[in-house]
Design a protein around this motif. Structure first.
Motif, PDB file in Angstrom:
ATOM      1  N   UNK A 110      29.484  61.075  42.244  1.00  0.00           N
ATOM      2  CA  UNK A 110      28.997  62.628  41.814  1.00  0.00           C
ATOM      3  C   UNK A 110      29.705  63.528  41.580  1.00  0.00           C
ATOM      4  N   UNK A 111      28.896  64.273  40.672  1.00  0.00           N
ATOM      5  CA  UNK A 111      29.781  65.622  40.404  1.00  0.00           C
ATOM      6  C   UNK A 111      30.549  66.230  39.308  1.00  0.00           C
ATOM      7  N   UNK A 112      31.039  64.365  39.083  1.00  0.00           N
ATOM      8  CA  UNK A 112      32.179  64.076  38.421  1.00  0.00           C
ATOM      9  C   UNK A 112      31.996  63.769  36.819  1.00  0.00           C
ATOM     10  N   UNK A 113      31.066  62.470  36.943  1.00  0.00           N
ATOM     11  CA  UNK A 113      30.341  61.581  35.837  1.00  0.00           C
ATOM     12  C   UNK A 113      29.551  61.873  34.956  1.00  0.00           C
ATOM     13  N   UNK A 114      29.814  63.383  34.860  1.00  0.00           N
ATOM     14  CA  UNK A 114      28.519  63.696  33.745  1.00  0.00           C
ATOM     15  C   UNK A 114      28.235  63.635  31.967  1.00  0.00           C
ATOM     16  N   UNK A 115      27.816  64.315  31.852  1.00  0.00           N
ATOM     17  CA  UNK A 115      27.511  64.018  30.132  1.00  0.00           C
ATOM     18  C   UNK A 115      29.165  64.442  29.275  1.00  0.00           C
ATOM     19  N   UNK A 116      29.722  65.301  30.201  1.00  0.00           N
ATOM     20  CA  UNK A 116      30.550  65.785  28.810  1.00  0.00           C
ATOM     21  C   UNK A 116      31.311  65.627  29.550  1.00  0.00           C
ATOM     22  N   UNK A 117      32.088  65.463  30.900  1.00  0.00           N
ATOM     23  CA  UNK A 117      33.421  64.142  31.244  1.00  0.00           C
ATOM     24  C   UNK A 117      32.790  62.553  30.388  1.00  0.00           C
ATOM     25  N   UNK A 118      31.920  62.261  30.248  1.00  0.00           N
ATOM     26  CA  UNK A 118      31.947  60.949  30.188  1.00  0.00           C
ATOM     27  C   UNK A 118      31.979  60.493  29.159  1.00  0.00           C
ATOM     28  N   UNK A 119      31.924  61.694  27.702  1.00  0.00           N
ATOM     29  CA  UNK A 119      31.870  62.103  26.110  1.00  0.00           C
ATOM     30  C   UNK A 119      33.518  61.992  26.557  1.00  0.00           C
ATOM     31  N   UNK A 120      34.067  62.648  26.799  1.00  0.00           N
ATOM     32  CA  UNK A 120      35.502  62.679  27.030  1.00  0.00           C
ATOM     33  C   UNK A 120      36.242  61.558  27.041  1.00  0.00           C
ATOM     34  N   UNK A 121      35.715  60.971  28.338  1.00  0.00           N
ATOM     35  CA  UNK A 121      36.718  58.931  28.639  1.00  0.00           C
ATOM     36  C   UNK A 121      35.877  58.575  27.335  1.00  0.00           C
ATOM     37  N   UNK A 122      35.010  58.075  26.799  1.00  0.00           N
ATOM     38  CA  UNK A 122      34.495  56.913  25.953  1.00  0.00           C
ATOM     39  C   UNK A 122      34.935  57.928  24.588  1.00  0.00           C
ATOM     40  N   UNK A 123      35.389  58.979  24.073  1.00  0.00           N
ATOM     41  CA  UNK A 123      36.469  59.482  23.347  1.00  0.00           C
ATOM     42  C   UNK A 123      37.789  58.454  23.506  1.00  0.00           C
ATOM     43  N   UNK A 124      37.869  58.571  24.787  1.00  0.00           N
ATOM     44  CA  UNK A 124      39.877  58.133  24.626  1.00  0.00           C
ATOM     45  C   UNK A 124      39.629  56.962  25.372  1.00  0.00           C
TER      46      UNK A 124
END
Length: 308
Positions: free
Chosen positions: A20-34
């Motif tokens: 909650x408060x962290x695994x939003x769409x922008x961070x999900x995208x960064x994590x998947x890219x890496x």
């Protein structure tokens, strides 16, 4: 034909846990890219989804976002089935996950870990979700409410139709105190016919590799990935980042936040994460937690003259 979870587990890699408060769409995208094998959204209220309120924003993807699982919480089978069907129609996630692990008091009574007190009810929720959508269904649970009943509960969830079970190695009563019991997670993995993903206290690639040797099909990382999305790349044999790459990825994260939330809100939302990108730069912290423009962030990072 293999489902999503089976296909992704075959590729190896770590999984971004729902936070909650962290695994939003922008961070999900960064994590998947890496290199994350898949990512899981912040938990969404089934009632909020059905009512069409702001809860839906928690599941809204970035354009082109891939390998995304949406997590729901609730305690009513009809609501969860309807919410699952609506989310699948709106956002077409690869899978939908039922939260059986959140110990936060405001969630109790409406789902989350309180369902571990009445696991038969949780089995019915999984069955209803399974019948509502064609995608994979999973459940993320704890070891139990106040004692370890994890093997029994996991077996019931598998029989109810769960394609994967994620287990956090604490009881609900423990919340986040003490250490996660990975031996208990390993016992669950050995007792059910579906893949089991372990969660709890993994903050390094070395720890993740150690946990994989216990027999789990995969490992989730939550807090250990905030400000350190390279953990997913390193788990696949990639390199650790230098400072230039830390700056580059922090700016990428900021740009995605701005596109998703707008500049002011997006950067304010990111303030809690930005210092974690630069553990070797404590002198930047006070400035990073006050930024509210992209130009200001670039100035703090010493790249004001670099093209945006």
């Amino acid at each position: 034909m293999q489902g999503f979870y089976a296909r992704q587990l075959a590729t190896g890699g770590l999984i971004l846990a729902p936070m909650a408060g962290y695994s939003d769409a922008p961070f999900r995208a960064v994590a998947r890219e890496l290199g994350a094998a898949w990512t899981v959204s912040e938990m969404m209220s089934a009632r909020g989804v059905v009512n069409g309120d702001a809860t839906l924003d928690l599941g809204r993807p970035l354009p082109g976002e891939r390998d995304r699982v949406i997590q729901l919480f609730g305690a009513d089978s009809e609501l969860l089935a309807e919410a699952s069907a609506r989310l699948y129609q709106l956002f077409c996630p690869e899978a939908i996950d039922l939260n059986l692990g959140c110990p936060v008091p405001k969630v109790r009574g409406r789902g989350g870990s309180c369902l571990l007190q009445t696991p038969e009810r949780a089995y019915g929720l999984v069955s209803a979700m399974r019948a509502a959508v064609p995608c994979d269904i999973s459940a993320k649970m704890r070891l139990g409410w106040d004692i370890d009943r994890s093997v029994e509960i996991a077996q019931g969830l598998a029989e109810a139709g769960a394609d994967l079970i994620a287990v956090h190695g604490r009881t609900a009563a423990q919340r986040y105190e003490g250490q996660a019991d990975w031996n208990a997670i390993a016992q669950v993995a050995a007792s059910v016919p579906v893949p089991v993903v372990g969660s709890g206290d993994v903050t390094s690639v070395e720890q993740a590799q150690e946990k994989r040797r216990l027999g789990v099909a995969g490992v989730m990382v939550g807090r250990g990935a905030t400000g350190n999305p390279w953990i997913f790349r390193q788990a696949r044999g990639g390199t650790a980042p230098g400072e230039d790459e830390r700056v580059e990825v922090a700016l990428r994260h900021a740009a995605l936040n701005i596109a998703f939330y707008g500049e002011r809100t997006g950067l304010r939302q990111l303030r809690k994460v930005l210092p974690r990108y630069f553990p070797a730069r404590p002198e930047w912290r006070d400035s990073l937690v006050r930024v509210d423009t992209l130009a200001g962030l670039r100035q703090v990072l010493g790249c004001v003259d670099v093209a945006a």
